[in-house]
Design an enzyme around this catalytic site. Sequence first.
Site, PDB file in Angstrom:
ATOM      1  N   GLU A 158      -9.566  -1.378   5.021  1.00 39.66           N
ATOM      2  CA  GLU A 158     -10.482  -1.134   6.373  1.00 39.66           C
ATOM      3  C   GLU A 158     -11.713  -1.856   6.559  1.00 39.66           C
ATOM      4  O   GLU A 158     -12.192  -2.467   5.638  1.00 39.66           O
ATOM      5  CB  GLU A 158     -10.711   0.225   6.245  1.00 39.66           C
ATOM      6  CG  GLU A 158      -9.351   1.094   6.263  1.00 39.66           C
ATOM      7  CD  GLU A 158      -8.943   1.355   7.760  1.00 39.66           C
ATOM      8  OE1 GLU A 158      -8.977   0.315   8.302  1.00 39.66           O
ATOM      9  OE2 GLU A 158      -8.250   2.378   7.919  1.00 39.66           O
TER      10      GLU A 158
ATOM     11  N   ASP B 220      -7.829  -2.364  13.945  1.00 44.23           N
ATOM     12  CA  ASP B 220      -9.239  -2.807  13.564  1.00 44.23           C
ATOM     13  C   ASP B 220      -9.373  -4.009  12.634  1.00 44.23           C
ATOM     14  O   ASP B 220     -10.336  -3.965  11.944  1.00 44.23           O
ATOM     15  CB  ASP B 220      -9.827  -1.262  12.793  1.00 44.23           C
ATOM     16  CG  ASP B 220      -9.123  -0.995  11.721  1.00 44.23           C
ATOM     17  OD1 ASP B 220      -8.026  -1.489  11.340  1.00 44.23           O
ATOM     18  OD2 ASP B 220      -9.291   0.145  11.227  1.00 44.23           O
TER      19      ASP B 220
ATOM     20  N   HIS C 122      -7.450  -4.581   9.899  1.00 43.13           N
ATOM     21  CA  HIS C 122      -7.038  -4.102   8.320  1.00 43.13           C
ATOM     22  C   HIS C 122      -5.689  -4.615   8.035  1.00 43.13           C
ATOM     23  O   HIS C 122      -4.840  -4.731   8.835  1.00 43.13           O
ATOM     24  CB  HIS C 122      -7.125  -2.537   8.239  1.00 43.13           C
ATOM     25  CG  HIS C 122      -5.866  -1.788   8.911  1.00 43.13           C
ATOM     26  ND1 HIS C 122      -6.113  -0.534   9.638  1.00 43.13           N
ATOM     27  CD2 HIS C 122      -4.692  -1.650   8.369  1.00 43.13           C
ATOM     28  CE1 HIS C 122      -4.951   0.090   9.847  1.00 43.13           C
ATOM     29  NE2 HIS C 122      -4.056  -0.394   9.250  1.00 43.13           N
TER      30      HIS C 122
ATOM     31  N   ASP D 127       0.865  -1.050  -0.117  1.00 40.78           N
ATOM     32  CA  ASP D 127       0.013   0.001   0.123  1.00 40.78           C
ATOM     33  C   ASP D 127       0.909   1.333   0.025  1.00 40.78           C
ATOM     34  O   ASP D 127       2.164   1.370   0.479  1.00 40.78           O
ATOM     35  CB  ASP D 127      -1.019   0.033   1.198  1.00 40.78           C
ATOM     36  CG  ASP D 127      -0.353  -0.349   2.488  1.00 40.78           C
ATOM     37  OD1 ASP D 127       0.990  -0.349   2.429  1.00 40.78           O
ATOM     38  OD2 ASP D 127      -0.853  -0.507   3.421  1.00 40.78           O
TER      39      ASP D 127
HETATM   40  C1  GLP Z   1      -0.536   0.609   8.714  1.00 39.33           C
HETATM   41  C2  GLP Z   1      -0.137  -0.258   7.225  1.00 39.33           C
HETATM   42  C3  GLP Z   1      -0.382  -1.629   7.598  1.00 39.33           C
HETATM   43  C4  GLP Z   1       0.264  -2.147   8.872  1.00 39.33           C
HETATM   44  C5  GLP Z   1      -0.393  -1.198  10.056  1.00 39.33           C
HETATM   45  C6  GLP Z   1       0.292  -1.641  11.590  1.00 39.33           C
HETATM   46  O1  GLP Z   1      -1.861   0.693   8.608  1.00 39.33           O
HETATM   47  N1  GLP Z   1      -0.977   0.224   6.132  1.00 39.33           N
HETATM   48  O2  GLP Z   1       0.178  -2.355   6.568  1.00 39.33           O
HETATM   49  O3  GLP Z   1       0.106  -3.463   9.177  1.00 39.33           O
HETATM   50  O4  GLP Z   1      -0.289   0.260   9.769  1.00 39.33           O
HETATM   51  O5  GLP Z   1       1.553  -1.182  11.679  1.00 39.33           O
HETATM   52  P1  GLP Z   1       2.190  -1.438  12.846  1.00 39.33           P
HETATM   53  O6  GLP Z   1       2.916  -2.713  12.504  1.00 39.33           O
HETATM   54  O7  GLP Z   1       3.249  -0.015  13.037  1.00 39.33           O
HETATM   55  O8  GLP Z   1       1.372  -1.539  14.016  1.00 39.33           O
END
Ligand code: GLP
Length: 243
Positions: A146, A139, A141, A70
């Site tokens: 989402e 959440d 995702h 993404d």
């Molecule tokens: C972002 C990314 C996700 C990731 C999520 C969790 O929203 N788009 O791919 O998994 O954050 O991030 P973290 O690993 O910092 O908790």
Amino acid sequence: MLHANIIKAATPEEAGKLAADVFEALIRTKPACLLGLATGSTPLPLYRELIAREKAGKIDFSRVRSANLDEYKGLGPDHPQSYRYFMQDNLFNHISIKPENTIVPDGLATDPEAMFAAYENQIEAWGGVDLQLLGIGHDGHIGFNEPCDHFPKMTHEVELTAMTREANKRFFASLDEVPTAAFTMGIGTVMAARKVMLIATGADKKEILHKSFFGPVTPEVPASILQFHPDVTVICDAAAWGE
Ligand code: GLP
């Protein structure tokens, strides 16, 4: 829970090492494999380990390809909070992967629909994702898919939820600077990967980890679809598992 190998590590660093073992095995057996890569704090110990292993001569990234999950809409590669910048800074600049063998959705695309189609086509042209790495949002995702009323198939645009913008504001000067939209691989893109690896570390991921893998499969918890993937490995630390 229908499927999923769950591997419990003591710490995020150990989780990174166990994940690196899977990456190393794949790259050794298929040097021109396609990796699906992720951003966020969770993959950092894995990326550090992969860099160290290439420096130690255990892995060779020179033929590896990668497609990221993404990107924020509106952020270009030079923006320090863009995911392209993150990948260069935390992985690509330190390994032998060729720039032309790495793709990240273009946050500045003027024709997003054309970019989405080209992104899916490139993944297909490279033979499909061999190993898709995922983190998980609070959440549920994955990528930036989402919670919603359906599972989006292909790479597409999403509005970010207040929860996601709040969680990601730590990387920006203020909440106002966090983009409100993003481009992400679809759930279908993720599910098409031959192997999926989700890493979850930290006590704040415990609730959503259990909901995703032991609760009902629903687009309200996007990661729950992974229960239907035939080859998914979850690597979590003791805090995320709840010990
Ligand atoms: C972002 C990314 C996700 C990731 C999520 C969790 O929203 N788009 O791919 O998994 O954050 O991030 P973290 O690993 O910092 O908790």
